[in-house]
Design an enzyme around this catalytic site. Structure first.
Site, PDB file in Angstrom:
ATOM      1  N   CYS A 120      12.024   2.303  -0.941  1.00 56.35           N
ATOM      2  CA  CYS A 120      13.363   1.614  -1.224  1.00 56.35           C
ATOM      3  C   CYS A 120      14.473   2.492  -1.645  1.00 56.35           C
ATOM      4  O   CYS A 120      14.034   3.150  -2.813  1.00 56.35           O
ATOM      5  CB  CYS A 120      13.349   0.206  -2.020  1.00 56.35           C
ATOM      6  SG  CYS A 120      12.255  -0.778  -1.454  1.00 56.35           S
ATOM      7  N   ARG A 165      17.574  -7.259   8.434  1.00 58.39           N
ATOM      8  CA  ARG A 165      16.979  -7.580   7.115  1.00 58.39           C
ATOM      9  C   ARG A 165      17.892  -7.187   6.037  1.00 58.39           C
ATOM     10  O   ARG A 165      17.797  -7.681   4.974  1.00 58.39           O
ATOM     11  CB  ARG A 165      15.729  -6.575   6.953  1.00 58.39           C
ATOM     12  CG  ARG A 165      14.947  -6.940   5.902  1.00 58.39           C
ATOM     13  CD  ARG A 165      13.574  -6.114   6.019  1.00 58.39           C
ATOM     14  NE  ARG A 165      12.670  -6.640   4.742  1.00 58.39           N
ATOM     15  CZ  ARG A 165      12.425  -6.068   3.741  1.00 58.39           C
ATOM     16  NH1 ARG A 165      13.432  -5.065   3.215  1.00 58.39           N
ATOM     17  NH2 ARG A 165      11.593  -6.789   2.891  1.00 58.39           N
TER      18      ARG A 165
HETATM   19  P1  XMP Z   1       5.705  -0.496  -1.830  1.00 61.24           P
HETATM   20  O1  XMP Z   1       6.157   0.056  -3.005  1.00 61.24           O
HETATM   21  O2  XMP Z   1       4.557  -1.239  -1.863  1.00 61.24           O
HETATM   22  O3  XMP Z   1       6.905  -1.546  -1.331  1.00 61.24           O
HETATM   23  O4  XMP Z   1       5.598   0.687  -0.790  1.00 61.24           O
HETATM   24  C1  XMP Z   1       6.830  -2.368  -0.171  1.00 61.24           C
HETATM   25  C2  XMP Z   1       8.014  -3.135  -0.047  1.00 61.24           C
HETATM   26  O5  XMP Z   1       9.282  -2.571   0.090  1.00 61.24           O
HETATM   27  C3  XMP Z   1      10.269  -3.381   0.608  1.00 61.24           C
HETATM   28  N1  XMP Z   1      10.810  -2.409   1.661  1.00 61.24           N
HETATM   29  C4  XMP Z   1      12.151  -1.799   1.385  1.00 61.24           C
HETATM   30  N2  XMP Z   1      13.020  -2.250   0.628  1.00 61.24           N
HETATM   31  N3  XMP Z   1      14.460  -0.481   1.557  1.00 61.24           N
HETATM   32  C5  XMP Z   1      14.043  -1.288   0.526  1.00 61.24           C
HETATM   33  O6  XMP Z   1      15.033  -1.719  -0.314  1.00 61.24           O
HETATM   34  C6  XMP Z   1      13.682  -0.390   2.597  1.00 61.24           C
HETATM   35  O7  XMP Z   1      13.675   0.456   3.402  1.00 61.24           O
HETATM   36  C7  XMP Z   1      12.466  -1.099   2.727  1.00 61.24           C
HETATM   37  N4  XMP Z   1      11.427  -1.268   3.321  1.00 61.24           N
HETATM   38  C8  XMP Z   1      10.404  -2.012   2.618  1.00 61.24           C
HETATM   39  C9  XMP Z   1       9.402  -4.564   1.344  1.00 61.24           C
HETATM   40  O8  XMP Z   1       9.621  -5.600   0.379  1.00 61.24           O
HETATM   41  C10 XMP Z   1       7.865  -4.053   1.061  1.00 61.24           C
HETATM   42  O9  XMP Z   1       7.126  -4.845   1.307  1.00 61.24           O
END
Ligand code: XMP
Length: 493
Positions: free
Chosen positions: A309, A405
């Site tokens: 993120c 999203r």
């Molecule tokens: P981890 O830390 O487990 O996080 O890899 C997975 C979660 O991150 C969110 N997610 C995103 N958040 N930009 C964001 O700000 C993104 O591009 C993105 N893609 C996923 C999502 O909640 C996921 O479960």
């Protein structure tokens, strides 16, 4: 007199995983005895409170099947069209099904010769088949053992000569125990399931029953099928109703900022339209939780903690995850609404800290993206193996369909995307089973240190201490050179 700070700078502090530790407490609980059973939403229980993220490099049917077999649940991503999503849900629901439904059963036609049936069984990878007429009535059952003697002397013999015509069949309401006993008693491997008119409805196989026995901890619905979650956009009522009809257990309204009031309106509309539980997210504050508790079956928390993120640096907004979870849980627990901590979990210790802060379950992306069950292939860079992992707000993922999203329209020109995530690679990790084993085992250890045997008891008993940056460094391996890689620890570079 002068105030030293302007009122804008009199701000509360927010904490994340590394800022806190669980305070060890008196205990008689051995980690292996700690029971991780918990809820992901009002009516859906899991034996391991762990979800795989709704991301196109993490969860499709293979991941969802493996997650549910090992007691957790996968949440299928929404970067696909509705038909494909329905297929994925069906694959999960059919994976460990006791009765293979009629349209998936390989059947033989009485007109076929033994040679033809033999070839068909080899092609379809089955060891036997019910013989049915054009109405679907069961006339007999044929297996490779029945065929073998005929192949030598009369391969053009009709299948009806070789089949067993006194077929043991089962009624539609048979359960796994009864089916096992029936097959054991008659020394058979498969039983056609028929209706009152002896028409084929499905097939139960010994192999299927043994497979189900292997996964004792599996998260299953009331019919014994594997649990399955699926992500839907806040304004995608069509996708939501299709997922609901396909049998998804939980719909996850998937949005980066679910305290947007239009998103809440959309989520409410979806909740009205479906049977499945509806979890709404993501949010990160007490006020957002207050706006969701009257209709949501679960609340998902995480504004910018994820490994891929960039929401916090791009938008300047976010909430460190331990504070976010505890604020939401303060409100949600009053209304008996489960809370899911989503993102930022690197170690099992982070996962159990999230539960201590008030989460009922945790969701992880990067932790699982390197496993065999995640979509995508293994690539080798500089002699090390990796799998692709990308944020759903990255340019690549948004181009394949997920810009909403982030509440953005798809631009005409690629350069106009304003991404909130990156495209990356994560070390290849092998099977999901061993990753989950480490994660769940570490969480049980945390429960042992706090002296809690169940998740509700743990949430009650757990207390945090605040850690300084010196304390944090002390917690990691330090002043040594690691010689052998541990299965559950790789220090950040
Ligand atoms: P981890 O830390 O487990 O996080 O890899 C997975 C979660 O991150 C969110 N997610 C995103 N958040 N930009 C964001 O700000 C993104 O591009 C993105 N893609 C996923 C999502 O909640 C996921 O479960």
């Amino acid at each position: 007199e002068h105030e030293p700070y302007s009122s804008k700078l009199r701000v509360p502090e927010a904490l994340t995983f590394d800022d806190v530790l669980l305070r060890p407490k008196e205990s008689r609980v051995e980690p292996d005895e700690a029971d991780l059973t918990s809820r992901v939403s009002k009516t859906v229980e899991v034996s391991v409170p762990i979800l795989s993220a709704a991301m196109d490099t993490v969860t499709e049917a293979d991941m969802a099947i493996a997650m549910a077999r090992h007691g957790g649940m996968g949440v299928i991503h929404r970067n696909t069209n509705i038909d494909r999503m329905v297929e994925e849900i069906h694959s999960v629901k059919r994976a460990d099904e006791l009765i293979i439904p009629h349209d998936s059963v390989v059947t033989a036609d009485p007109e076929m010769t033994v040679r033809e049936v033999d070839e068909m069984m080899v092609r379809e990878g089955v060891g036997g088949a019910p013989v049915t007429n054009t109405n679907g009535e069961v006339l007999g059952i044929i297996s490779s053992t029945d065929i073998r003697p005929h192949l030598e002397v009369g391969e053009n013999d009709s299948v009806t000569e070789a089949m067993t015509d006194e077929v043991i069949t089962a009624p539609q309401d048979i359960d796994a125990r009864e089916a096992f006993d029936l097959m054991y008693e008659h020394r058979i491997e498969r039983v056609p399931v028929v209706d009152d008119e002896n028409l084929l409805v499905g097939l139960v196989t010994m192999q299927g029953i043994l497979q189900r026995r292997e996964y004792k901890e599996a998260a299953r619905d009331s019919d014994g099928k594997l649990r399955c979650g699926v992500a839907v956009g806040p304004f995608e009522t069509d996708r939501a109703t299709a997922a609901d009809e396909a049998g998804a257990d939980v719909l996850f309204i998937d949005c980066a900022h679910a305290h947007n009031l239009n998103v809440i309106d959309g989520a409410r509309e979806i909740k009205e339209a479906v049977e499945a539980d509806v979890v709404v997210g993501n949010v990160g504050t007490r006020e957002a939780a207050e706006d969701l508790v009257d209709f949501a079956d679960g609340i998902k928390v995480g504004i910018g903690p994820g490994s891929i993120c960039t929401t916090r640096v791009v938008s300047g907004a976010g909430m460190p995850q331990i504070t976010a979870v505890s604020q939401v849980a303060d409100v949600a627990s009053e209304h008996d609404v489960p809370v899911i901590a989503d993102g930022g979990i690197r170690y099992s210790g982070d996962a159990i800290k999230a539960v201590a802060a008030g989460a009922d379950a945790v969701m992880l992306g990067s932790y699982f993206a390197g496993t065999d069950e995640a979509p995508g292939r293994v690539v080798t860079m500089n002699g090390k193996k990796y799998k692709q992992y990308r944020g759903m707000g990255s340019v690549g993922a948004m181009k394949s369909g997920d810009a909403d999203r982030y509440l953005k329209e798809d631009p005409e020109d690629d350069e106009e995307y304003v991404p909130e995530g990156v495209e990356a690679a994560t070390p290849y990790k092998g099977t999901l089973k061993s990753e989950l084993h480490q994660l769940a085992g570490g969480m049980q250890s945390g429960m042992g240190y706090v002296g809690a045997e169940t998740i509700p008891e743990f949430k009650e008993r757990a207390e945090f201490v605040r850690v300084s940056s010196a304390g944090q460094a002390e917690g990691h391996a330090h002043d040594v050179v690691i010689t052998d890689e541990a299965p559950n620890y790789s220090p950040d570079e």
